[in-house]
Design a protein around this motif. Structure first.
Motif, short mmCIF file in Angstrom:
data_model
loop_
_atom_site.label_atom_id
_atom_site.label_comp_id
_atom_site.label_asym_id
_atom_site.label_seq_id
_atom_site.Cartn_x
_atom_site.Cartn_y
_atom_site.Cartn_z
N LEU A 166 6.15 5.72 0.24
CA LEU A 166 6.56 4.62 -0.65
C LEU A 166 7.14 5.20 -1.92
O LEU A 166 6.52 6.06 -2.54
CB LEU A 166 5.33 3.76 -0.98
N ARG A 167 8.30 4.75 -2.28
CA ARG A 167 8.92 5.17 -3.55
C ARG A 167 8.85 3.99 -4.51
O ARG A 167 9.34 2.91 -4.19
CB ARG A 167 10.37 5.56 -3.34
N LEU A 168 8.26 4.23 -5.66
CA LEU A 168 8.17 3.17 -6.67
C LEU A 168 9.26 3.38 -7.70
O LEU A 168 9.60 4.50 -8.04
CB LEU A 168 6.80 3.20 -7.34
N ALA B 3 2.00 -8.01 -1.43
CA ALA B 3 0.72 -7.72 -2.09
C ALA B 3 0.51 -6.21 -2.19
O ALA B 3 0.02 -5.70 -3.22
CB ALA B 3 -0.43 -8.37 -1.33
N GLY B 4 0.87 -5.48 -1.14
CA GLY B 4 0.72 -4.03 -1.16
C GLY B 4 1.61 -3.36 -2.18
O GLY B 4 1.16 -2.49 -2.93
N LEU B 5 2.86 -3.77 -2.23
CA LEU B 5 3.79 -3.22 -3.22
C LEU B 5 3.34 -3.55 -4.64
O LEU B 5 3.39 -2.70 -5.53
CB LEU B 5 5.20 -3.75 -2.98
N ALA B 6 2.88 -4.78 -4.84
CA ALA B 6 2.42 -5.18 -6.17
C ALA B 6 1.23 -4.33 -6.60
O ALA B 6 1.17 -3.88 -7.74
CB ALA B 6 2.06 -6.67 -6.18
N ALA B 7 0.30 -4.10 -5.68
CA ALA B 7 -0.87 -3.29 -6.01
C ALA B 7 -0.47 -1.85 -6.33
O ALA B 7 -0.97 -1.26 -7.29
CB ALA B 7 -1.88 -3.32 -4.86
N ALA B 8 0.44 -1.30 -5.54
CA ALA B 8 0.90 0.07 -5.80
C ALA B 8 1.60 0.17 -7.15
O ALA B 8 1.39 1.13 -7.90
CB ALA B 8 1.83 0.53 -4.67
N GLN B 9 2.41 -0.82 -7.48
CA GLN B 9 3.09 -0.82 -8.77
C GLN B 9 2.09 -0.98 -9.92
O GLN B 9 2.23 -0.33 -10.96
CB GLN B 9 4.15 -1.92 -8.81
N GLN B 10 1.09 -1.82 -9.74
CA GLN B 10 0.05 -1.98 -10.76
C GLN B 10 -0.72 -0.67 -10.95
O GLN B 10 -1.01 -0.27 -12.08
CB GLN B 10 -0.89 -3.12 -10.41
N TRP B 11 -1.06 -0.01 -9.84
CA TRP B 11 -1.74 1.28 -9.94
C TRP B 11 -0.86 2.27 -10.70
O TRP B 11 -1.35 2.97 -11.60
CB TRP B 11 -2.07 1.83 -8.53
N ALA B 12 0.42 2.34 -10.36
CA ALA B 12 1.34 3.27 -11.02
C ALA B 12 1.47 2.97 -12.51
O ALA B 12 1.69 3.88 -13.31
CB ALA B 12 2.72 3.23 -10.36
N ALA B 13 1.27 1.70 -12.90
CA ALA B 13 1.34 1.31 -14.31
C ALA B 13 0.01 1.52 -15.03
O ALA B 13 -0.09 1.23 -16.22
CB ALA B 13 1.76 -0.16 -14.42
N ARG C 213 -11.02 -1.77 -8.91
CA ARG C 213 -11.31 -1.49 -7.51
C ARG C 213 -10.40 -2.27 -6.54
O ARG C 213 -9.92 -1.70 -5.57
CB ARG C 213 -12.78 -1.79 -7.21
N ASN C 214 -10.16 -3.53 -6.79
CA ASN C 214 -9.35 -4.34 -5.89
C ASN C 214 -7.91 -3.83 -5.82
O ASN C 214 -7.33 -3.73 -4.74
CB ASN C 214 -9.39 -5.81 -6.29
N THR C 215 -7.34 -3.51 -6.96
CA THR C 215 -5.97 -3.01 -6.99
C THR C 215 -5.87 -1.68 -6.27
O THR C 215 -4.97 -1.48 -5.43
CB THR C 215 -5.48 -2.86 -8.45
N VAL C 216 -6.78 -0.76 -6.57
CA VAL C 216 -6.76 0.55 -5.93
C VAL C 216 -6.97 0.41 -4.42
O VAL C 216 -6.25 1.01 -3.62
CB VAL C 216 -7.80 1.49 -6.56
N ALA C 217 -7.94 -0.41 -4.02
CA ALA C 217 -8.22 -0.60 -2.59
C ALA C 217 -6.99 -1.14 -1.86
O ALA C 217 -6.63 -0.65 -0.78
CB ALA C 217 -9.41 -1.53 -2.41
N THR C 218 -6.34 -2.13 -2.44
CA THR C 218 -5.17 -2.71 -1.79
C THR C 218 -4.04 -1.70 -1.72
O THR C 218 -3.37 -1.56 -0.68
CB THR C 218 -4.72 -3.99 -2.53
#
Length: 120
Positions: free
Chosen positions: A117-119, A10-20, A25-30
């Motif tokens: 973390l490296r994306l 879930a954390g990696l998915a949120a970070a990848q979504q943020w990078a995209a 708020r939920n994505t950034v918070a996670t």
């Protein structure tokens, strides 16, 4: 009471979504909480407090700890700056020079431990 850990997937998915480009708020918070968790896992300790309001804060880096009040070594920044630092999209010195990171105390330096973390 210990905080619930962010699941790695879930954390990696949120970070990848943020990078995209996701900015809800939920994505950034996670993503913020997950990368803060990764920082605390990587350099455990209680000598530096890293704050990313309003999403979270962690204590990290070995050394003299504190138990009450404001810690002597504090780093604070906004979510976007933190995520850019945590993923290697922004360097520590550049963030400090721009004023995007406020750091006080002799141990308040994350240059040697970032990124966490490296994306792809």
């Amino acid at each position: 009471m210990a905080r619930k850990r962010i699941d790695e997937a879930a954390g990696l998915a949120a970070a990848q979504q943020w990078a995209a480009g996701a900015s809800d708020r939920n994505t950034v918070a996670t993503a913020v909480r997950y990368t803060l968790q990764a920082l605390a896992d990587r350099v455990p300790g209680k000598s530096v407090e890293v704050r990313v309001p309003p999403y979270g804060a962690v204590q990290c880096i070995e050394g003299p700890g504190h138990t009450r009040g404001t810690p002597p070594n504090v780093i604070e920044t906004d979510a976007d700056t933190w995520l850019r630092l945590a993923t290697g999209a922004l360097g520590w010195e550049a963030a400090r020079a721009s004023g995007a990171v406020l750091a006080s105390g002799g141990r308040a330096n994350l240059d040697a431990v970032l990124p966490v973390l490296r994306l792809r």
